[in-house]
Design an enzyme around this catalytic site. Structure first.
Site, PDB file in Angstrom:
ATOM      1  N   HIS A   1      29.167  11.334  39.137  1.00  0.00           N
ATOM      2  CA  HIS A   1      27.986  10.723  38.502  1.00  0.00           C
ATOM      3  C   HIS A   1      28.373   9.430  37.782  1.00  0.00           C
ATOM      4  O   HIS A   1      28.688   9.464  36.589  1.00  0.00           O
ATOM      5  CB  HIS A   1      27.394  11.685  37.471  1.00  0.00           C
ATOM      6  CG  HIS A   1      26.775  12.899  38.062  1.00  0.00           C
ATOM      7  ND1 HIS A   1      25.424  13.036  38.232  1.00  0.00           N
ATOM      8  CD2 HIS A   1      27.331  14.042  38.528  1.00  0.00           C
ATOM      9  CE1 HIS A   1      25.160  14.212  38.770  1.00  0.00           C
ATOM     10  NE2 HIS A   1      26.307  14.844  38.960  1.00  0.00           N
TER      11      HIS A   1
ATOM     12  N   CYS B   1      25.905  12.475  43.909  1.00  0.00           N
ATOM     13  CA  CYS B   1      26.117  13.928  43.910  1.00  0.00           C
ATOM     14  C   CYS B   1      25.316  14.577  45.039  1.00  0.00           C
ATOM     15  O   CYS B   1      25.672  14.413  46.196  1.00  0.00           O
ATOM     16  CB  CYS B   1      25.805  14.514  42.544  1.00  0.00           C
ATOM     17  SG  CYS B   1      26.769  15.996  42.238  1.00  0.00           S
TER      18      CYS B   1
ATOM     19  N   GLU C   1      26.545   7.219  36.704  1.00  0.00           N
ATOM     20  CA  GLU C   1      25.543   6.863  35.683  1.00  0.00           C
ATOM     21  C   GLU C   1      25.944   7.300  34.275  1.00  0.00           C
ATOM     22  O   GLU C   1      25.468   6.732  33.296  1.00  0.00           O
ATOM     23  CB  GLU C   1      24.170   7.438  36.052  1.00  0.00           C
ATOM     24  CG  GLU C   1      24.002   8.948  35.948  1.00  0.00           C
ATOM     25  CD  GLU C   1      24.427   9.718  37.188  1.00  0.00           C
ATOM     26  OE1 GLU C   1      25.223   9.180  37.990  1.00  0.00           O
ATOM     27  OE2 GLU C   1      23.985  10.876  37.342  1.00  0.00           O
TER      28      GLU C   1
HETATM   29  N1  GLN Z   1      23.630  21.047  43.890  1.00  0.00           N
HETATM   30  C1  GLN Z   1      24.793  20.301  44.223  1.00  0.00           C
HETATM   31  C2  GLN Z   1      26.066  21.015  43.838  1.00  0.00           C
HETATM   32  O1  GLN Z   1      26.072  21.888  43.015  1.00  0.00           O
HETATM   33  C3  GLN Z   1      24.752  18.902  43.648  1.00  0.00           C
HETATM   34  C4  GLN Z   1      24.739  18.883  42.147  1.00  0.00           C
HETATM   35  C5  GLN Z   1      24.308  17.577  41.577  1.00  0.00           C
HETATM   36  O2  GLN Z   1      23.674  16.755  42.248  1.00  0.00           O
HETATM   37  N2  GLN Z   1      24.602  17.339  40.309  1.00  0.00           N
HETATM   38  O3  GLN Z   1      27.112  20.716  44.345  1.00  0.00           O
END
Ligand code: GLN
Length: 534
Positions: free
Chosen positions: A510, A384, A512
């Site tokens: 994600h 992410c 995970e």
């Molecule tokens: N802050 C980033 C976004 O909103 C990444 C979010 C995250 O890593 N879950 O896109």
């Protein structure tokens, strides 16, 4: 079977005794005996969900397939029982009150005074029964967050007290988890806190049926007898839960202690077959007998609290076991990384994960770390925000876009390589408004991730607002960083990789959240496998 049985798990004496792990372990054992089981968590705080909570407050926010932002215990539930949970598996006081207040505004209470009892308790009971009714589970295990005696848990305790009678005898059961402390000065294990905790339950009208006692030392029969005598339970219902080296051993421990059999007997359910736990045992066996050892750096800004990255750490445990490899995770604070310190901070790291996150703090350290691993051919997994940092780094240092940034970090950059999508631009509310939950991704056949997943169509879970800015895609691809997977419906880039690099993959989603004991996630498994070649 038509009647769903309900198991309520409460905790006493102290918090953090591991109600979630006990609930998940019991669920695992019942599932292994052929029952359909789910687990639910009731959280007594007033946030509508933990999505708006800083990880320092409550650890990681876990995201379900249906896009609910939930308590991290749901991660344990999924990792143990390998079936997806949903919004209905996590209810907070905030959500309960929100529903009741909305109904009141709508006029549903017909002029009545709206009160904790019966309106709040009714709404709690409705939520508890929702899962059983909708999916017809044989058993629903409901974990009540907090510790007995907390003011905020009272409506939950009252609701389940009422529910016991409404469900009919033998259709519900109360498990109370407490601590038996050891006084080293006198060499004694003490049961008094447990007795007091059960008294508190009794004051609230609930007699626990089963007591699970957390302890650092084995409990002898005399202690169990004493607890049984003072707490009105039979001795088989006093279950020892001794400290173990990995949470994944707890189901086996609970099986030895016959927690599953005690629960089935009290719920008047047949024992069915002996639990099939071969895969589980294999997992533990591999975990305990590693043939190799590796060290991976996890770069984030909430590293002081390991729970902030719970699912990533557990995914690496799963991947380690799959590879019969002991994985040491070293947390590295991104704010400590600068051009001068990066080599020192990353020394000895055989692979690097750059963690998800929000906001400006710590971002430059992450970008510098990506630069270091990219140039030194060190295996890299960006998750992410980690993927977004990889894109920014590449844009700045390879594409020569010096001011490249994410629009989250810089509103004025001329090169927002990570940007807000149209549909996010008007969003002002913070709660539940990100791109959340499972989305499809189509993987490019020639890519490294295709080799890893060995399929073209995947679904992965999301939790972010910003996206790769497709205006720049051609530039990236021409110079060596390639999109390896896109959302087939929107064209959004989900995976970036550098084919020339030894192992360099950034994912907007994600992975995970989907790794479980019996189904470790392929990306983590392959990442560890690659590092094991060192
Ligand atoms: N802050 C980033 C976004 O909103 C990444 C979010 C995250 O890593 N879950 O896109």
């Amino acid at each position: 079977m038509s009647t769903t049985k309900y198991v309520f798990v409460t905790g006493g004496v102290t918090s953090s005794l591991g109600k979630g792990i006990i609930s998940a372990s019991l669920a695992k054992l019942l599932q292994a005996r052929g029952y359909s089981v789910t687990i639910q968590k009731l959280d007594p705080y007033i946030n509508v969900d933990p999505g708006t909570l800083n990880p320092y407050e409550h650890g990681e926010c876990y995201v379900t397939e249906d896009g609910a932002e939930t308590d991290l215990d749901l991660g344990h539930y999924e990792r143990f029982i390998n079936i997806p949970t949903s919004q209905a598996n996590n209810v907070t006081t905030g959500r309960i009150y929100q529903t009741v207040i909305n109904k009141e505004r709508h006029g549903d209470y017909l002029g009545k005074t709206v009160q904790v009892i019966p309106h709040i308790t009714d709404e709690i009971k409705r939520n508890i029964q929702l899962l059983g009714k909708k999916h017809n589970y044989d058993v629903v295990i409901t974990e009540i967050g907090g510790t007995v005696g907390d003011i905020e848990s009272l409506p939950y305790i009252e609701a389940v007290r009422q529910l016991k009678w409404e469900l009919g005898l033998q259709n519900s059961l109360f498990i109370h988890l407490t601590l038996v402390p050891y006084l080293s000065a006198s060499g004694e294990l003490k049961t008094k806190p447990t007795q007091h905790s059960v008294k508190l339950m009794l004051e609230n009208g609930i007699q626990p049926d089963v007591l699970v006692l957390r302890t650092e030392h084995p409990l002898n029969n005399d202690i169990k007898k004493k607890v049984a005598l003072f707490c009105n339970v039979d001795i088989e219902s006093v279950i020892q839960s001794i400290d173990v080296s990995t949470i994944y051993e707890v189901p086996l421990l609970m099986k030895e202690e016959k927690l599953d059999l005690t629960v089935l007997r009290k719920l008047n359910l047949p024992e069915n077959e002996e639990p099939k736990l071969e895969k589980w045992k294999q997992f533990i066996n591999n975990f305990k007998n590693p043939k190799k050892e590796i060290t991976v750096g996890l770069i984030g800004k909430y590293v002081e609290l390991p729970d902030s990255y719970k699912s990533i750490i557990e995914s690496m445990v799963h991947a380690g076991s799959m590879n019969q490899c002991k994985v040491n995770i070293k947390s590295i604070h991104s704010e400590r990384i600068s051009n001068d310190t990066v080599a020192e901070c990353l020394k000895g790291m055989q692979g690097i994960i750059v963690a998800p996150g929000f906001g400006q703090r710590g971002i430059e350290g992450k970008i510098i770390a990506v630069n270091y691993v990219r140039e030194n051919n060190i295996p890299f997994l960006g998750i992410c925000l980690g993927m977004q940092c990889a894109v920014i780094e590449y844009a700045r240092n390879v594409l020569g876009l010096d001011d490249a940034d994410s629009a989250e970090m810089s509103r004025t950059t001329k090169n927002p390589v990570i940007d807000l999508m149209e549909e996010q631009k008007g969003v002002t509310e913070k709660g539940g408004t990100m791109r959340l939950g499972a989305y499809p991704c189509k993987i490019n056949k020639g890519s490294k991730v295709f080799e890893i997943y060995n399929k073209e169509n995947i679904h992965e879970r999301h939790r972010h607002r910003y996206e790769f800015n497709n205006i720049y895609l051609e530039k990236f691809e021409k110079s060596g960083m390639k999109s390896a997977g896109i959302n087939p419906d929107t064209g959004l880039v989900e995976i970036m990789e550098i084919p020339e690099h030894r192992w360099f993959i950034g994912v907007q989603f994600h992975p995970e959240y989907k790794s479980t004991v019996v189904n470790p996630h392929p990306l983590f498994v392959n990442f560890v496998k690659e590092i094991c070649k060192d």
